[in-house]
Design a protein around this motif. Sequence first.
Motif, PDB file in Angstrom:
ATOM      1  N   ALA A   1      29.121  48.162  44.585  1.00 21.67           N
ATOM      2  CA  ALA A   1      30.520  48.597  44.519  1.00 21.67           C
ATOM      3  C   ALA A   1      31.445  47.391  44.377  1.00 21.67           C
ATOM      4  O   ALA A   1      32.459  47.464  43.676  1.00 21.67           O
ATOM      5  CB  ALA A   1      30.889  49.417  45.752  1.00 21.67           C
ATOM      6  N   TYR A   2      31.101  46.270  45.046  1.00 20.87           N
ATOM      7  CA  TYR A   2      31.932  45.070  44.912  1.00 20.87           C
ATOM      8  C   TYR A   2      31.898  44.551  43.474  1.00 20.87           C
ATOM      9  O   TYR A   2      32.925  44.135  42.946  1.00 20.87           O
ATOM     10  CB  TYR A   2      31.505  43.957  45.870  1.00 20.87           C
ATOM     11  N   THR A   3      30.742  44.589  42.846  1.00 19.98           N
ATOM     12  CA  THR A   3      30.645  44.157  41.446  1.00 19.98           C
ATOM     13  C   THR A   3      31.569  45.005  40.571  1.00 19.98           C
ATOM     14  O   THR A   3      32.308  44.476  39.731  1.00 19.98           O
ATOM     15  CB  THR A   3      29.192  44.259  40.955  1.00 19.98           C
ATOM     16  N   GLY A   4      31.550  46.316  40.781  1.00 20.66           N
ATOM     17  CA  GLY A   4      32.441  47.196  40.024  1.00 20.66           C
ATOM     18  C   GLY A   4      33.901  46.954  40.347  1.00 20.66           C
ATOM     19  O   GLY A   4      34.761  46.978  39.465  1.00 20.66           O
ATOM     20  N   PHE A   5      34.200  46.703  41.632  1.00 17.10           N
ATOM     21  CA  PHE A   5      35.571  46.437  42.063  1.00 17.10           C
ATOM     22  C   PHE A   5      36.105  45.159  41.407  1.00 17.10           C
ATOM     23  O   PHE A   5      37.221  45.141  40.878  1.00 17.10           O
ATOM     24  CB  PHE A   5      35.597  46.328  43.586  1.00 17.10           C
ATOM     25  N   ALA A   6      35.297  44.098  41.427  1.00 18.13           N
ATOM     26  CA  ALA A   6      35.722  42.836  40.806  1.00 18.13           C
ATOM     27  C   ALA A   6      35.926  43.015  39.304  1.00 18.13           C
ATOM     28  O   ALA A   6      36.894  42.497  38.734  1.00 18.13           O
ATOM     29  CB  ALA A   6      34.699  41.742  41.089  1.00 18.13           C
ATOM     30  N   SER A   7      35.053  43.775  38.666  1.00 17.22           N
ATOM     31  CA  SER A   7      35.209  44.036  37.232  1.00 17.22           C
ATOM     32  C   SER A   7      36.472  44.834  36.951  1.00 17.22           C
ATOM     33  O   SER A   7      37.175  44.576  35.980  1.00 17.22           O
ATOM     34  CB  SER A   7      33.996  44.802  36.702  1.00 17.22           C
ATOM     35  N   TRP A   8      36.757  45.808  37.810  1.00 16.73           N
ATOM     36  CA  TRP A   8      37.967  46.618  37.640  1.00 16.73           C
ATOM     37  C   TRP A   8      39.212  45.750  37.752  1.00 16.73           C
ATOM     38  O   TRP A   8      40.148  45.871  36.966  1.00 16.73           O
ATOM     39  CB  TRP A   8      37.970  47.731  38.687  1.00 16.73           C
ATOM     40  N   LEU A   9      39.231  44.821  38.729  1.00 13.74           N
ATOM     41  CA  LEU A   9      40.386  43.930  38.874  1.00 13.74           C
ATOM     42  C   LEU A   9      40.511  42.991  37.678  1.00 13.74           C
ATOM     43  O   LEU A   9      41.608  42.750  37.179  1.00 13.74           O
ATOM     44  CB  LEU A   9      40.277  43.105  40.155  1.00 13.74           C
ATOM     45  N   GLU A  10      39.379  42.468  37.210  1.00 14.00           N
ATOM     46  CA  GLU A  10      39.406  41.518  36.095  1.00 14.00           C
ATOM     47  C   GLU A  10      39.794  42.174  34.775  1.00 14.00           C
ATOM     48  O   GLU A  10      40.329  41.515  33.892  1.00 14.00           O
ATOM     49  CB  GLU A  10      38.037  40.855  35.941  1.00 14.00           C
ATOM     50  N   SER A  11      39.514  43.445  34.641  1.00 16.05           N
ATOM     51  CA  SER A  11      39.788  44.124  33.373  1.00 16.05           C
ATOM     52  C   SER A  11      41.169  44.760  33.346  1.00 16.05           C
ATOM     53  O   SER A  11      41.393  45.737  32.666  1.00 16.05           O
ATOM     54  CB  SER A  11      38.726  45.206  33.123  1.00 16.05           C
ATOM     55  N   ALA A  12      42.096  44.174  34.072  1.00 15.92           N
ATOM     56  CA  ALA A  12      43.455  44.685  34.112  1.00 15.92           C
ATOM     57  C   ALA A  12      44.050  44.691  32.700  1.00 15.92           C
ATOM     58  O   ALA A  12      43.716  43.847  31.876  1.00 15.92           O
ATOM     59  CB  ALA A  12      44.312  43.825  35.033  1.00 15.92           C
ATOM     60  N   PRO A  13      44.932  45.636  32.430  1.00 13.13           N
ATOM     61  CA  PRO A  13      45.569  45.683  31.107  1.00 13.13           C
ATOM     62  C   PRO A  13      46.314  44.383  30.790  1.00 13.13           C
ATOM     63  O   PRO A  13      46.671  43.639  31.706  1.00 13.13           O
ATOM     64  CB  PRO A  13      46.552  46.844  31.232  1.00 13.13           C
ATOM     65  N   PRO A  14      46.560  44.109  29.523  1.00 13.63           N
ATOM     66  CA  PRO A  14      47.278  42.897  29.155  1.00 13.63           C
ATOM     67  C   PRO A  14      48.608  42.772  29.884  1.00 13.63           C
ATOM     68  O   PRO A  14      49.290  43.762  30.117  1.00 13.63           O
ATOM     69  CB  PRO A  14      47.500  43.057  27.643  1.00 13.63           C
ATOM     70  N   GLY A  15      48.933  41.540  30.273  1.00 14.00           N
ATOM     71  CA  GLY A  15      50.185  41.288  30.967  1.00 14.00           C
ATOM     72  C   GLY A  15      50.042  41.251  32.464  1.00 14.00           C
ATOM     73  O   GLY A  15      50.949  40.831  33.175  1.00 14.00           O
ATOM     74  N   GLN A  16      48.895  41.682  32.983  1.00 13.58           N
ATOM     75  CA  GLN A  16      48.656  41.623  34.416  1.00 13.58           C
ATOM     76  C   GLN A  16      47.715  40.466  34.704  1.00 13.58           C
ATOM     77  O   GLN A  16      46.800  40.199  33.943  1.00 13.58           O
ATOM     78  CB  GLN A  16      48.034  42.922  34.941  1.00 13.58           C
ATOM     79  N   GLY A  17      47.955  39.778  35.809  1.00 14.92           N
ATOM     80  CA  GLY A  17      47.114  38.634  36.165  1.00 14.92           C
ATOM     81  C   GLY A  17      45.770  39.062  36.696  1.00 14.92           C
ATOM     82  O   GLY A  17      45.574  40.183  37.124  1.00 14.92           O
ATOM     83  N   VAL A  18      44.825  38.146  36.673  1.00 18.22           N
ATOM     84  CA  VAL A  18      43.495  38.385  37.249  1.00 18.22           C
ATOM     85  C   VAL A  18      43.531  37.902  38.677  1.00 18.22           C
ATOM     86  O   VAL A  18      43.912  36.764  38.957  1.00 18.22           O
ATOM     87  CB  VAL A  18      42.417  37.631  36.436  1.00 18.22           C
ATOM     88  N   ASN A  19      43.139  38.770  39.627  1.00 18.01           N
ATOM     89  CA  ASN A  19      43.267  38.472  41.042  1.00 18.01           C
ATOM     90  C   ASN A  19      41.943  38.489  41.767  1.00 18.01           C
ATOM     91  O   ASN A  19      41.818  39.028  42.843  1.00 18.01           O
ATOM     92  CB  ASN A  19      44.212  39.504  41.696  1.00 18.01           C
ATOM     93  N   VAL A  20      40.927  37.873  41.193  1.00 18.66           N
ATOM     94  CA  VAL A  20      39.602  37.873  41.801  1.00 18.66           C
ATOM     95  C   VAL A  20      39.233  36.464  42.191  1.00 18.66           C
ATOM     96  O   VAL A  20      39.410  35.536  41.421  1.00 18.66           O
ATOM     97  CB  VAL A  20      38.548  38.460  40.832  1.00 18.66           C
ATOM     98  N   ALA A  21      38.723  36.317  43.435  1.00 18.93           N
ATOM     99  CA  ALA A  21      38.305  34.999  43.919  1.00 18.93           C
ATOM    100  C   ALA A  21      37.038  34.559  43.249  1.00 18.93           C
ATOM    101  O   ALA A  21      36.218  35.314  42.857  1.00 18.93           O
ATOM    102  CB  ALA A  21      38.101  35.041  45.425  1.00 18.93           C
TER     103      ALA A  21
END
Length: 146
Positions: A126-146
């Motif tokens: 689930a963490y792998t999916g969560f990190a991928s979901w955060l990283e795949s934010a739409p254009p214009g949004q920052g990436v917030n994964v450690a």
Amino acid sequence: MHEVLLSLEIAGACAVALIVVLLLVVLRRRRLMGRLGTFDCSVRRARRGRRRWALGVAQYETDRLDWYRTFSLSPRPSCSFARQALAVTTFREPEGTETGAVQPGAVVVECRLDGEDIDLAMGEDAYTGFASWLESAPPGQGVNVA
């Protein structure tokens, strides 16, 4: 004799009501887990000085992560975390009393949400999916994964 029967009827009605509520909680959880993009997730927030884990189910939405408390009958999420405001600071194995408070095999994901510390506990997959979901934010949004 009449008082004994009345007491038994009241006790029986309470038992039936409790069984119905438990059945509704189980059915609600099954319905939530049947949705696409859901996973078991415990949440711990710093509110009024208390920090306790609450069991629940999280669901990915386009711009937010909705979290539903396990022991609730509400069809609405208990919390919603905006994707653009959610930042992972670190993830780690549960420590001390956390091991008994979260699901077996879970990792603790420490996050910041608009200046508030929030801990999420989820399985490694689930963490792998969560990190991928955060990283795949739409254009214009920052990436917030450690």
